[in-house]
Design a protein around this motif. Structure first.
Motif, mmCIF file in Angstrom:
data_model
loop_
_atom_site.group_PDB
_atom_site.id
_atom_site.type_symbol
_atom_site.label_atom_id
_atom_site.label_comp_id
_atom_site.label_asym_id
_atom_site.label_seq_id
_atom_site.Cartn_x
_atom_site.Cartn_y
_atom_site.Cartn_z
ATOM 1 N N PHE A 111 36.148 16.527 21.149
ATOM 2 C CA PHE A 111 36.149 17.576 22.096
ATOM 3 C C PHE A 111 36.224 17.019 23.551
ATOM 4 C CE2 PHE A 111 34.492 19.559 18.384
ATOM 5 C CZ PHE A 111 35.290 20.591 17.959
ATOM 6 N N LEU A 112 35.327 16.001 23.869
ATOM 7 C CA LEU A 112 35.306 15.249 25.009
ATOM 8 C C LEU A 112 36.597 14.578 25.434
ATOM 9 C CD1 LEU A 112 33.843 14.234 27.596
ATOM 10 C CD2 LEU A 112 32.979 12.608 26.111
ATOM 11 N N ILE A 113 37.059 14.082 24.262
ATOM 12 C CA ILE A 113 38.804 12.976 24.688
ATOM 13 C C ILE A 113 39.515 14.206 24.907
ATOM 14 C CG2 ILE A 113 40.194 11.714 23.694
ATOM 15 C CD1 ILE A 113 37.786 10.446 21.994
ATOM 16 N N ASP A 114 39.557 15.428 24.249
ATOM 17 C CA ASP A 114 40.690 16.567 24.347
ATOM 18 C C ASP A 114 40.484 17.005 25.750
ATOM 19 O OD1 ASP A 114 41.645 16.000 22.176
ATOM 20 O OD2 ASP A 114 40.567 17.502 20.907
ATOM 21 N N ALA A 115 39.055 17.310 26.256
ATOM 22 C CA ALA A 115 38.871 17.967 27.661
ATOM 23 C C ALA A 115 39.429 17.118 28.722
ATOM 24 C CB ALA A 115 37.262 18.096 27.486
ATOM 25 N N VAL A 116 38.902 15.577 28.638
ATOM 26 C CA VAL A 116 39.568 14.743 29.495
ATOM 27 C C VAL A 116 41.136 14.643 29.793
ATOM 28 C CG1 VAL A 116 39.563 12.287 30.289
ATOM 29 C CG2 VAL A 116 37.381 13.247 29.283
ATOM 30 N N GLY A 117 41.592 14.853 28.430
ATOM 31 C CA GLY A 117 42.949 14.835 28.358
ATOM 32 C C GLY A 117 43.820 16.004 29.015
ATOM 33 N N ASP A 118 43.176 17.112 28.693
ATOM 34 C CA ASP A 118 43.588 18.621 29.025
ATOM 35 C C ASP A 118 43.424 18.446 30.750
ATOM 36 O OD1 ASP A 118 44.156 19.069 26.552
ATOM 37 O OD2 ASP A 118 42.415 20.363 26.270
ATOM 38 N N TYR A 119 42.353 17.925 31.335
ATOM 39 C CA TYR A 119 42.326 17.870 32.630
ATOM 40 C C TYR A 119 43.442 17.129 33.297
ATOM 41 C CZ TYR A 119 40.026 17.915 37.384
ATOM 42 O OH TYR A 119 39.628 17.979 38.709
ATOM 43 N N LEU A 120 43.563 15.709 32.867
ATOM 44 C CA LEU A 120 44.609 14.934 33.386
ATOM 45 C C LEU A 120 45.843 15.537 33.556
ATOM 46 C CD1 LEU A 120 43.241 11.441 32.180
ATOM 47 C CD2 LEU A 120 42.645 12.360 34.394
ATOM 48 N N GLU A 121 46.163 16.191 32.301
ATOM 49 C CA GLU A 121 47.449 16.856 31.950
ATOM 50 C C GLU A 121 47.693 18.052 33.236
ATOM 51 O OE1 GLU A 121 50.397 18.559 28.542
ATOM 52 O OE2 GLU A 121 48.205 18.704 28.299
ATOM 53 N N LYS A 122 46.647 18.651 33.362
ATOM 54 C CA LYS A 122 46.769 19.758 34.461
ATOM 55 C C LYS A 122 46.796 19.267 35.882
ATOM 56 C CE LYS A 122 43.116 21.915 35.259
ATOM 57 N NZ LYS A 122 42.166 23.210 35.020
#
Length: 581
Positions: free
Chosen positions: A499-510
């Protein structure tokens, strides 16, 4: 039932009767007198501060044909009907029990009908924060574009629970806690009208116990009148509120200041036998100590919340050292926290009394010149200790440099492994993932990542933020990033938390336009992992493009920088070194 409570009988009927809210009432009166009323209002503030009363007065003033300067006449048929709650165009709704979508839809449908008797139809929704999210959404469009001659007044004690989309469509008025002086003034007026004799000190005690709420103050006053024989006295008030007299409070603190444990415990047992509330006692001691500190610095009795300035109060202040009063507040605050989880409040109060009597602040036991000498001596000892540590660090660095020069050309000595607790294994770095990121890493990608990293951490949840607080990006490619952590356990948790890795990836994508897979490395192993990658690159083919040469130059530059930082930390300590990129 013929008798009505005081707070119902003496509910304000004009804006000038609302105590302690001059800023709010003046703004509403001016809006009414100039015809600048809005379609939706939000009244927020603590309980018993006049929110619902102001809403009813506002509804009367909007519809009263004889209103003068924004004040209703309270004599016409409309004003009388609103006061008695009989006018159908003024609708009061309790959102605590009518918080569903269906109730709000019903309001929205009925709001389309024109008022029958009054000029404006007014909806007063009390405790509006209790509405469900669906009900808020149903109310949203109506608040934005209400029908003609319809006004909404929302009242709440918890505005933070109201969606921002609702707040932005209203005019917000914050009602503050009412000062003790304003509460006393209102109670004095009521008692004079009822022809009830009273003791001014009793009204002060009631105002302090009400904690800024007029309704609470009138409820306590109602109890005291019922308890007494036609006169409001201080003794009756203290029995009702559970407070103690100022004389008893002064005796208790004097015993603590004079280290008289026996007397302090005797006074405590006396107060407990009289039925004083333990929590109220702790609060009273804290507030009284606060008044002592404030009066010592300002000598302004208008700032006091708990005390009355008399000879005994001044005598206590003359012998009370500020450091000792700080100890009283600190010990009582700790006792209050401990009492919340216990059913034996008296035991904690006894322990606190003993601690108060035994506490001896250093500054209070020595004279001023002695304290200065003591402080200078302490400072000198601290300076000498720091100098000794600095000399030891310098000798250690010289020894390390000498050892390094003696072993020049030889294999670098292996680092001593960090001692770990039994059962604890070291975190295993995914070198394949890290090498893949380093192969395409560039300065530009790392610079972008460092710029957004603090904002990225703030955007995470509380538990994720706790893991990432010590993280630091050290390399980045278009599709990946390498992050170091100070502790192996945090590194392992970050690597296994999908969940943390996905959250970091989502933020960077945004933010930067593309996702990046995160690889984690302990800070202590980062130089070792990076050197392993460099060695692998050197042992492979010597043909390289410009990007590989640039990465090698960056790596060499980073190694030199790490050596300088490491030596500075060893010399001056990590807390005294600030690294600016």
């Amino acid at each position: 039932m013929s008798y009505q409570a005081l707070y119902r009988v003496w509910r304000p009927q004009r804006f000038e009767d609302v105590a302690g809210q001059e800023a709010v009432t003046r703004t509403l009166r001016n809006a009414l007198s100039h015809g600048n009323t809005s379609h939706a209002y939000l009244f927020s503030g603590p309980r018993g501060t006049g929110k619902t009363s102001a809403a009813k007065i506002f509804a009367k003033a909007m519809n009263c044909p004889n209103a003068v300067d924004g004040e209703p006449c309270n004599e016409c048929d409309l004003c009388q009907s609103i006061t008695q709650g009989k006018l159908g165009d003024i609708i009061e709704i309790d959102a605590a029990s009518n918080n569903g979508v269906d109730e709000i839809r019903d309001i929205r449908e009925k709001a389309n009908y024109a008022p029958t008797e009054a000029e404006y139809k007014v909806y007063i929704i009390d405790e509006v924060h209790m509405l469900s999210m669906g009900a808020f959404n149903a109310l949203l469009k109506t608040l934005e574009e209400p029908p003609m001659n319809v006004v909404f007044i929302l009242a709440t004690t918890e505005p933070h629970k109201i969606p921002l989309t609702i707040i932005s469509r209203t005019q917000r008025f914050d009602f503050r806690r009412i000062s003790p002086q304003d509460i006393i003034k209102r109670m004095t007026y009521i008692l004079n009208e009822k022809q009830v004799e009273f003791d001014p000190d009793a009204l002060m005690s009631i105002a302090k116990a009400a904690e800024g709420g007029m309704r609470d103050a009138l409820s306590i006053l109602d109890q005291v009148i019922s308890f007494s024989d036609g006169r409001v006295t201080l003794d009756d008030t203290l029995r009702i509120t559970g407070s103690i007299t100022q004389e008893l409070m002064i005796d208790y603190l004097t015993a603590a200041l004079n280290h008289d444990t026996e007397k302090g415990l005797g006074l405590l047992h006396q107060m407990m036998q009289e039925g004083k509330d333990a929590n109220r006692l702790v609060e009273d001691v804290i507030l009284f100590s606060r008044d002592i500190l404030i009066y010592q610095k300002t000598e302004d009795d208008t700032l006091l919340k708990m005390s009355k300035v008399d000879d005994s109060f001044k005598e206590l202040i003359a012998g009370a050292h500020p450091e000792k009063i700080y100890d009283v507040i600190r010990i009582m605050n700790q006792t209050q926290l401990e009492m919340r989880t216990s059913t034996h409040a008296e035991v904690y109060l006894e322990v606190a009394t003993v601690r108060l009597a035994q506490a001896t602040p250093q500054a209070a036991t020595v004279s001023a010149p002695q304290a200065t000498v003591q402080k200078d001596t302490s400072d000198s000892q601290e300076i000498r200790s720091l100098k000794n540590k600095l000399n030891q660090m310098q000798k250690a660095i010289e020894q390390m440099q000498k050892t390094s020069s003696d072993n020049n050309g030889a294999a670098a000595p292996k680092r001593q492994p960090t001692r770990k607790k039994s059962g604890q294994t070291a975190f295993k770095v995914n070198t394949h993932q890290v090498f893949g990121i380093l192969e395409h890493a560039t300065r530009g990608d790392l610079a972008k990542l460092k710029d957004v990293w603090p904002d990225l951490i703030n955007a995470l949840s509380t538990s994720q933020k706790a893991i990432m607080n010590t993280s630091k990006p050290v390399a980045a490619s278009p599709n990946g990033l390498v992050v170091t952590f100070d502790y192996d356990i945090l590194c392992e948790r970050a690597a296994s938390d999908t969940f943390l890795i996905d959250a970091v990836g989502d933020y960077l994508e945004k933010v930067i336009g593309h996702r990046a897979d995160m690889a984690t490395v302990p800070s202590a192993k980062w130089l070792e992992v990076r050197q392993a990658y460099i060695d692998q690159m050197k042992s492979g083919s010597q043909e390289g493009n410009t990007d590989e040469q640039e990465k090698e130059e960056v790596t060499q530059e980073s190694e030199e920088m790490e050596a300088v930082v490491s030596e500075a930390v060893n010399l001056f300590g990590k807390e005294n070194v600030t690294i600016n990129d």
